[in-house]
Design an enzyme around this catalytic site. Structure first.
Site, PDB file in Angstrom:
ATOM      1  N   CYS A  13     -36.498   6.367  -1.847  1.00 56.79           N
ATOM      2  CA  CYS A  13     -36.280   7.542  -0.997  1.00 56.79           C
ATOM      3  C   CYS A  13     -35.899   8.758  -1.828  1.00 56.79           C
ATOM      4  O   CYS A  13     -36.278   9.892  -1.506  1.00 56.79           O
ATOM      5  CB  CYS A  13     -35.186   7.252   0.033  1.00 56.79           C
TER       6      CYS A  13
ATOM      7  N   CYS B 203     -31.111   7.878   4.289  1.00 51.66           N
ATOM      8  CA  CYS B 203     -32.044   7.832   3.163  1.00 51.66           C
ATOM      9  C   CYS B 203     -31.698   8.831   2.074  1.00 51.66           C
ATOM     10  O   CYS B 203     -32.315   8.826   1.018  1.00 51.66           O
ATOM     11  CB  CYS B 203     -33.466   8.093   3.652  1.00 51.66           C
TER      12      CYS B 203
END
Length: 248
Positions: A117, A233
């Site tokens: 991410c 994330c």
């Protein structure tokens, strides 16, 4: 221009509707930049275009290279529906290739999702936000009780801003529920991702997203192989630590 005071903004506008919040944010900054990926964000686009001229509403989306085909179709549908430009941002090719070369295409199942991410989402977001005074997100308090329960309608973004270049984040849907979002979508015929009709609630990258079962929280469909407590994330990294300047 008077420096923006996010604590004062919260005190004055915490009970406003999302539309009123967006209008107040536009009046404060003279521009609105919306991060777009899901149902909440299209609601924000729909509302923003009702309170600000189209040329003052900027919309961007992060293409990680791992999205569902339905999500790409959704981006185009939103572009056509509102007649707007969507600034689609992609990750650095060399960084992605280095990760895949070293760890393969699915390292996040072993090492956790943060590294992937970080490359595919956080770094492109950082580049897009550089120099901006404000951005608008579709976060809600009920999306993730473990990380978003203290979300405020306006925040100083310490993750992507700095003392020298402050960045503020406006969260107009803070007090809304998922039902509120879908009531608005149906009432105003707002476009949505076709995956929602197949049991997907919170939609991210294809390998990291699955439908949720009845009774499951919406974030349980994201990174399901990891601990359920901290479902972020990195785009909203400040949610993972208490903010000293929050106002109740």
């Amino acid at each position: 221009m008077t420096p923006f005071d996010h604590n004062r903004f919260v005190l004055e506008h915490d009970q406003d509707t999302p539309k009123e919040l967006l209008r107040a944010a536009y009046q404060a900054f003279g521009e609105l930049t919306i991060s777009f990926s899901g149902a909440e964000d299209v609601v924000l686009i729909d509302l923003a275009l009702k309170v600000a001229p189209k040329e003052d509403v900027q919309v961007f989306s992060l293409d990680t290279g791992r999205l569902h085909a339905e999500t790409y179709a959704f981006i185009e549908r939103v572009r056509d529906h509102y007649g707007i430009a969507i600034d689609v941002r992609v990750p650095d090719t060399e960084a992605v290739q280095a990760l895949v070369r070293e760890k393969g295409l699915f390292s996040f199942y072993r090492d956790g999702h943060q590294e992937c991410c970080g490359i595919r989402k956080v770094a492109p977001l950082r580049r897009r936000l550089a120099g901006l005074p404000v951005w608008v997100s579709g976060q809600r308090r009920d999306q993730s009780p473990g990380t978003r329960s203290s979300l405020q309608v306006a925040e100083s973004d310490s993750a992507f801003g700095s003392e020298a270049a402050p960045l503020f984040k406006i969260n107009p849907l803070t007090h809304w529920t998922r039902d509120d979002v879908w009531t608005y979508i149906r009432m105003f015929d707002v476009p949505y991702n076709a995956l929602h009709e197949r049991g997907y609630v919170s939609i991210g990258c294809e390998p990291c997203t699955r439908p949720t079962l009845p009774g499951q929280h919406e974030r349980e469909g994201r990174w399901w192989w990891e601990d359920q407590g901290d479902k972020e994330c990195g785009l909203h990294a400040a949610n993972l630590a208490p903010q000293a300047t929050t106002t109740s």
